[in-house]
Scaffold this motif. Structure first.
Motif, PDB file in Angstrom:
ATOM      1  N   THR B  63       0.816  -1.235   0.000  1.00 29.87           N
ATOM      2  CA  THR B  63       0.000   0.000   0.000  1.00 29.87           C
ATOM      3  C   THR B  63       0.838   1.269   0.000  1.00 29.87           C
ATOM      4  N   VAL B  72      -4.607   5.881   1.628  1.00 29.27           N
ATOM      5  CA  VAL B  72      -4.761   4.657   2.432  1.00 29.27           C
ATOM      6  C   VAL B  72      -4.409   5.009   3.880  1.00 29.27           C
ATOM      7  N   THR B  77      -2.712   0.083   6.200  1.00 31.13           N
ATOM      8  CA  THR B  77      -1.361  -0.309   5.786  1.00 31.13           C
ATOM      9  C   THR B  77      -0.775  -1.315   6.783  1.00 31.13           C
TER      10      THR B  77
END
Ligand code: SF4
Ligand code: SF4
Lengths: 114, 353
Positions: B63, B72, B77
């Protein structure tokens, strides 16, 4: 130029290798008191031209010393050589002579002709 | 300082790199842009050194690009990375080998977060378990793939076929190394040489005969900067950063740029093309651009691999001037030919070709 939808900004670093210090060297040789300048800005505060336009003598001094002459070349024409700045300078810089010599240097070096 | 003291100080800048049994995690962009790099790494470790490298097909992105692009959230993550650790645990591995500096930065950031904020670790365990039913352990050893190549640099040097020497002049080639911001600038102790004396790439370049160029903007960003790049209107920031770096290295006339991170490689390679198209700027000697290689591509070259098998033709800046300096013989006709002899389309407007 290709159209990429964005552009390249010039770096704002002061590059002493490529900057041209010939104007300030000409001035310093004839008016060494410029070396004493502490960039306090009293001259700019006292300056009538500075009061009515965006001209600042302190800025001129800084740019000249860096060798960034392009801006100085045009702006310095605004100075009336009245000498009020000399009266207030705490370091005893002969500011009017600095302006005078800088103008002379721009005239002298044809590459910089005003 | 006496030698003894020097050694002790330097030992603080070293990191432990596992020797075998690696759980290998892929990058998002590396395989597409520089397919030869990954192939070299896997082939060299497995077949030349006889190491055990395992790759799990269920592995996903870390990510990183989304995280640094602000789309994100960090908890997501952390959970995604925890899932990778769970895959590693399930496969029975303890040493992780990360093939991207962005990912490496994400992993180090997460491990440091868990160390300083154990409640984040607990939360992540809970999220992962609720979402997937998986559990994970923290890796015992975490290395970037360049750390592993660095560890085995002398083994490569022992088998060297084309050292980094200019065949025409006999002088060492001038190498600009770029380790990437996320490798050791954020958490220095995770990188070889820390943030101050990163050795990972310079160690390789010197071991293989090259000379490392120390130029003013050596530690400046490659220009990627994630957010700077992801929005088109902002890309000028990214490009300007890259140009600043290249202008600083230009007077040293480097023969190649050696990169650690797939992202850095992409930007230092492709922005040279953009700067040339936009402003007619070039940064190498004789008006040429500077080839930008990954450490695996360079390792492959010095070992005598075919440059086209290493995928050098997939770069924007072509490497022919470098190959000529190293004395590597190349067959231009094979450049865009598949292994079974089919001709691939030949790209236009390549630089240095
Ligand atoms: S007043 Fe004198 S010391 Fe202050 S900036 Fe002006 S010239 Fe320099
Ligand atoms: S001499 Fe020039 S700089 Fe000095 S006060 Fe007068 S107009 Fe301003």
């Amino acid at each position: 130029m290709e159209k990429f939808g964005f552009s390249l900004q010039k770096a704002r670093v002061i590059n002493y290798d490529s900057n041209d210090r010939s104007i300030v060297e000409y001035v310093l040789e004839r008016e060494p008191s410029l070396k004493l300048c502490i960039e306090c800005g009293c001259c700019s505060a006292a300056c009538t031209t500075g009061n009515f336009t965006d001209f600042s003598l302190r800025e001129m001094h800084i740019l000249l010393k860096r060798g960034e002459n392009n801006e100085v070349r045009n702006k310095i024409k605004k100075c009336m050589l009245c000498g009020k700045c000399i009266l207030v300078c705490p370091r005893g810089v002969n500011t009017r002579n600095v302006v005078f010599l800088a103008k002379q240097a721009f005239q002298k070096y044809s590459a910089h002709a005003v | 300082m006496v030698n003894e003291g020097k050694k002790r100080v330097w030992s603080d800048y070293q990191k432990e790199i596992a020797d075998d049994h690696f759980f290998y995690v892929r990058s998002c962009i590396r395989q597409s842009f520089y397919p030869g790099s990954e192939q070299f790494f896997l082939n060299f470790l497995r077949n030349d050194l006889g190491k055990d490298v395992y790759e799990n097909p269920s592995h996903t992105t870390c990510t990183g690009i989304g995280y640094h692009g602000d789309i994100v959230p960090f908890s997501t993550t952390q959970t995604v990375v925890a899932r990778h650790f769970a895959l590693m645990k399930e496969s029975g591995y303890k040493n992780i080998a990360i093939s991207c500096v962005t990912s490496f930065g994400i992993y180090t950031e997460i491990l440091e977060t868990w160390k300083h904020f154990p409640e984040e670790l607990e939360k992540t365990r809970e999220y992962l378990f609720k979402a997937t039913g998986r559990e994970f352990d923290i890796p015992e050893n975490m290395a970037h793939t360049s750390d592993i190549i660095y560890k085995f640099r002398n083994e490569i040097a022992a088998k060297i076929k084309y050292p980094l020497i200019n065949k025409q002049t006999g002088k060492p080639l001038k190498v600009v190394e770029h380790i990437g911001c996320h490798y050791a600038k954020m958490f220095p102790k995770h990188g070889v040489g820390g943030a101050e004396f990163p050795r990972v790439l310079s160690g390789m370049a010197e071991a293989w005969g090259g000379e490392v160029v120390d130029y003013p903007e050596r530690r400046h960003c490659c220009g990627f900067g994630f957010r700077q790049y992801l929005v088109q209107a902002n890309r000028g920031y990214s490009l300007s950063n890259t140009v600043k770096k290249f202008e600083s290295m230009r007077p040293y006339e480097p023969d190649l740029v050696l990169t650690n991170c797939p992202g850095c490689n992409m930007f230092m390679d492709k922005w040279q093309y953009t700067a040339k198209e936009m402003e007619g700027m070039t940064f190498g000697s004789n008006g040429q651009s500077i080839p930008v290689l990954t450490y695996e591509e360079l390792a492959g070259l010095v070992l005598g691999y075919n440059p086209w098998d290493l995928g050098l033709q997939y770069h924007m800046v072509q490497s022919e001037p470098l190959l000529r300096k190293m004395g590597i013989e190349i067959n231009s006709e094979d450049k865009y030919r598949t292994k079974d002899g089919r001709q691939m389309p030949i790209p236009q407007n390549l630089i240095n070709a």
